[in-house]
Design an enzyme around this catalytic site. Structure first.
Site, PDB file in Angstrom:
ATOM      1  N   HIS A  19       0.835  -1.210   0.000  1.00 38.47           N
ATOM      2  CA  HIS A  19       0.000   0.000   0.000  1.00 38.47           C
ATOM      3  C   HIS A  19       0.868   1.257   0.000  1.00 38.47           C
ATOM      4  CE1 HIS A  19      -4.043  -1.769   0.653  1.00 38.47           C
ATOM      5  NE2 HIS A  19      -3.277  -2.812   0.969  1.00 38.47           N
ATOM      6  N   ASP A 111      -5.686   6.282   1.790  1.00 41.69           N
ATOM      7  CA  ASP A 111      -6.060   4.946   1.337  1.00 41.69           C
ATOM      8  C   ASP A 111      -7.514   4.729   1.754  1.00 41.69           C
ATOM      9  OD1 ASP A 111      -6.397   2.108   1.081  1.00 41.69           O
ATOM     10  OD2 ASP A 111      -4.223   1.905   1.100  1.00 41.69           O
ATOM     11  N   GLN A 335      13.472  -4.942  -6.265  1.00 41.10           N
ATOM     12  CA  GLN A 335      12.676  -5.619  -7.305  1.00 41.10           C
ATOM     13  C   GLN A 335      12.635  -4.881  -8.643  1.00 41.10           C
ATOM     14  OE1 GLN A 335       9.288  -8.093  -6.382  1.00 41.10           O
ATOM     15  NE2 GLN A 335       8.010  -6.902  -7.743  1.00 41.10           N
ATOM     16  N   HIS A 350       3.347 -13.982  -7.235  1.00 45.07           N
ATOM     17  CA  HIS A 350       2.062 -14.231  -6.562  1.00 45.07           C
ATOM     18  C   HIS A 350       0.979 -13.311  -7.131  1.00 45.07           C
ATOM     19  CE1 HIS A 350       3.348 -10.548  -4.744  1.00 45.07           C
ATOM     20  NE2 HIS A 350       2.500 -10.563  -3.740  1.00 45.07           N
ATOM     21  N   ASN A 354       1.122  -4.581  -7.070  1.00 44.54           N
ATOM     22  CA  ASN A 354       2.344  -3.826  -7.382  1.00 44.54           C
ATOM     23  C   ASN A 354       3.283  -4.655  -8.246  1.00 44.54           C
ATOM     24  OD1 ASN A 354       2.058  -1.283  -5.711  1.00 44.54           O
ATOM     25  ND2 ASN A 354       1.648  -2.884  -4.215  1.00 44.54           N
ATOM     26  N   SER A 355       3.492  -5.909  -7.870  1.00 46.56           N
ATOM     27  CA  SER A 355       4.398  -6.756  -8.654  1.00 46.56           C
ATOM     28  C   SER A 355       3.876  -6.904 -10.079  1.00 46.56           C
ATOM     29  CB  SER A 355       4.536  -8.137  -8.007  1.00 46.56           C
ATOM     30  OG  SER A 355       5.197  -8.006  -6.770  1.00 46.56           O
ATOM     31  N   GLU A 358       4.381  -3.700 -11.969  1.00 44.98           N
ATOM     32  CA  GLU A 358       5.814  -3.494 -12.227  1.00 44.98           C
ATOM     33  C   GLU A 358       6.267  -4.386 -13.387  1.00 44.98           C
ATOM     34  OE1 GLU A 358       7.453  -4.188  -8.298  1.00 44.98           O
ATOM     35  OE2 GLU A 358       6.433  -2.400  -7.538  1.00 44.98           O
ATOM     36  N   ASP A 374      -6.386  -9.896  -3.724  1.00 40.83           N
ATOM     37  CA  ASP A 374      -6.734  -9.592  -5.118  1.00 40.83           C
ATOM     38  C   ASP A 374      -5.964 -10.439  -6.134  1.00 40.83           C
ATOM     39  OD1 ASP A 374      -4.378  -8.422  -4.235  1.00 40.83           O
ATOM     40  OD2 ASP A 374      -4.515  -6.719  -5.585  1.00 40.83           O
ATOM     41  N   GLN A 375      -5.062 -11.286  -5.665  1.00 41.15           N
ATOM     42  CA  GLN A 375      -4.153 -11.980  -6.582  1.00 41.15           C
ATOM     43  C   GLN A 375      -4.857 -12.912  -7.587  1.00 41.15           C
ATOM     44  OE1 GLN A 375      -1.473 -13.472  -3.554  1.00 41.15           O
ATOM     45  NE2 GLN A 375      -1.220 -11.377  -2.795  1.00 41.15           N
TER      46      GLN A 375
END
Ligand code: UDX
Length: 457
Positions: A19, A111, A335, A350, A354-355, A358, A374-375
């Site tokens: 977050h 947020d 990362q 996963h 963000n990942s 990115e 949310d994955q």
């Protein structure tokens, strides 16, 4: 307020790595456009940070659990209730303090998991901007849970869910885990509550970009005026226009930067599989073992982030023998620099938002192993809508077996079928850059936000 700043935003993140990263990057962008920024993390969260950003000011506030945050509270239900009670006061005190010292705030970017922040903004006559850290598709699903269109918990595992605005049909297994599993009702309540007073917010910002989620963004615009402002990754990676530091800079873990980059520098182009499950996911020991063997059997070079709390689950002798020839295992890495590195050919992820964003922004195709939150939805989009990755499927016990992992890695990294996925990764990278580039869809929205702030200040 100082003479060099016409506007001052107070940023209120929810205390979590996934977050704070996008909100911090958004803040840096605002700062580069002349807006003063003060970030207000919780005191306990700030204490656990191993890295802090240099260019922004930080003023921590109390959430009522200054020693241990959520862990001290014992549950999210207790935590979120107390944070509201205490936060209403501590956030107000901070605004007052900044006023008294001649540096008044004129906007709160918060947020929406902390929806009460809008009440504080109203009390002080400030502009309020809700900042959704997850994508618009996921927010659309939570919105329709709130409206009762999606019933909780869904009755069948593979029931089709038809929702307005979505670019694909989804099944029960594709919705965020909090929606599909009955035991997480407090978490789903927390996420659904994001909409409780959203109409009061002056701005609704989303860490995504228009071209990525056109249909759902257009649909949601009928309900809320949402503005995409992402991908929020440091501008250095996108357009090189702005001087910027290369990392997020507010990290719960110390990245082993030199070790990773020196190792990557020695690997051939596009030969390395990067593996990470983000800051929170905990894999079962059996899953770790299957993953370890899947990596080994794929015969690829791999860089695997295994947080220190996860390391005891690695198979015995994995680090000394199995991984030593082809792999590097680290507890945390930089990362973005890893994903940008020319030796990286694929990201086993996963699918945290963000990942995922990115990987999209840096054009890295994915093998996905969603865990929770949310994955599952992000995975669905990666595989079936953006077609830049493939999901490694679980067996009936919920474990992804080594053969499946090996097969997916090979498909994405070497096979003919992987050509489309690799080609799409390049396409999405270009579109992400265009969105943030001068005059791009997200850049325009950021410009509009900043110019309105400057006018009212
Ligand atoms: C959480 C949720 O799990 C995720 O689903 C949600 O979308 C956001 O909040 P997290 O699990 O940590 O986040 O995953 P992710 O969203 O991918 O965020 C991880 C962040 O840590 C990324 O920005 C990534 O760049 C960074 N990271 C990860 C590192 O800097 N180094 C690492 O070694 C691993």
């Amino acid at each position: 307020m100082s003479t060099t700043h016409k506007a001052h935003c107070l940023i209120l993140p929810f205390p979590g790595q996934g977050h704070i990263n996008p909100m911090l990057q958004f803040s840096k962008r605002l700062q580069s456009k002349g807006v003063k920024i003060t970030i207000a993390p919780t005191k306990s969260f700030l204490k656990t940070m191993k890295e802090l950003p240099t260019p922004v000011s930080i003023e921590a506030i109390s959430d009522g659990y200054d020693d241990g945050g959520v862990d001290e509270a014992g549950s999210y239900a207790v935590y979120i209730t107390r944070f509201k009670e205490v936060g209403l006061d501590t956030l107000s005190q901070l605004i007052q303090k900044l006023r008294n010292c001649g540096c008044p705030v004129n906007c709160i970017v918060y947020d929406p998991i902390l929806p009460w922040a809008v009440e504080v903004a109203k009390k002080f006559g400030l502009v309020s901007a809700a900042f959704f850290t997850q994508n618009c598709t996921v927010d659309n699903i939570y919105y329709y849970v709130d409206k009762g269109v999606i019933k909780l918990p869904p009755t069948q595992v593979d029931e089709e869910i038809l929702l307005p605005g979505l670019s694909c049909t989804i099944e029960t297994s594709d919705v965020p885990s909090f929606v599909s599993t009955p035991e997480s009702d407090i978490l789903v309540e927390m996420l659904v509550n994001q909409f409780s007073n959203l109409k009061k917010a002056d701005w609704i910002l989303i860490n995504s970009f228009y071209e990525l989620e056109k249909e759902v963004i257009d649909w949601m615009a009928n309900i809320y005026p949402m503005k995409t402002i992402g991908p929020t990754i440091p501008s250095m990676y996108l357009d090189k226009r702005l001087p910027d530091d290369k990392e997020y800079g507010m990290s719960l873990f110390k990245p082993m930067a030199n070790e990773c980059l020196n190792w990557l520098n020695r690997q051939p182009i596009s030969s390395v599989l990067y593996v990470s499950f983000g800051s929170l996911a905990k894999l079962e020991a059996e899953q770790m073992e299957e993953l370890a063997w899947g990596l080994k059997n794929s015969n690829k070079n791999f860089l695997w982030v295994v947080r220190s709390t996860e390391e005891p689950k690695l198979p015995k002798n994995f680090l000394d023998e199995l991984a030593s020839e082809k792999g590097l295992v680290v507890s945390w890495c930089p990362q973005l620099q890893v994903l940008e590195h020319k030796s990286i050919g694929c990201f086993l992820t996963h699918c945290g938002w963000n990942s995922t964003l990115e990987a999209i922004s840096l054009g890295v195709p994915m093998v996905t192993m969603p865990q929770w939150s949310d994955q599952p939805t992000n995975t669905k989009l990666v595989q079936d809508v953006w077609e830049m990755g493939i999901k490694a499927k679980q067996d009936e016990k919920g474990i992804v077996r080594r053969e499946v992992i090996e097969e997916c890695i090979k498909l994405v990294m070497e096979e003919e079928k992987g050509n489309v996925i690799r080609g799409n990764a390049k396409k999405w990278k270009e579109l992400a850059r265009n969105a943030m580039d001068e005059g791009g869809s997200s850049d325009k929205n950021i410009e509009e936000f900043v110019s309105k702030l400057m006018t009212i200040s």
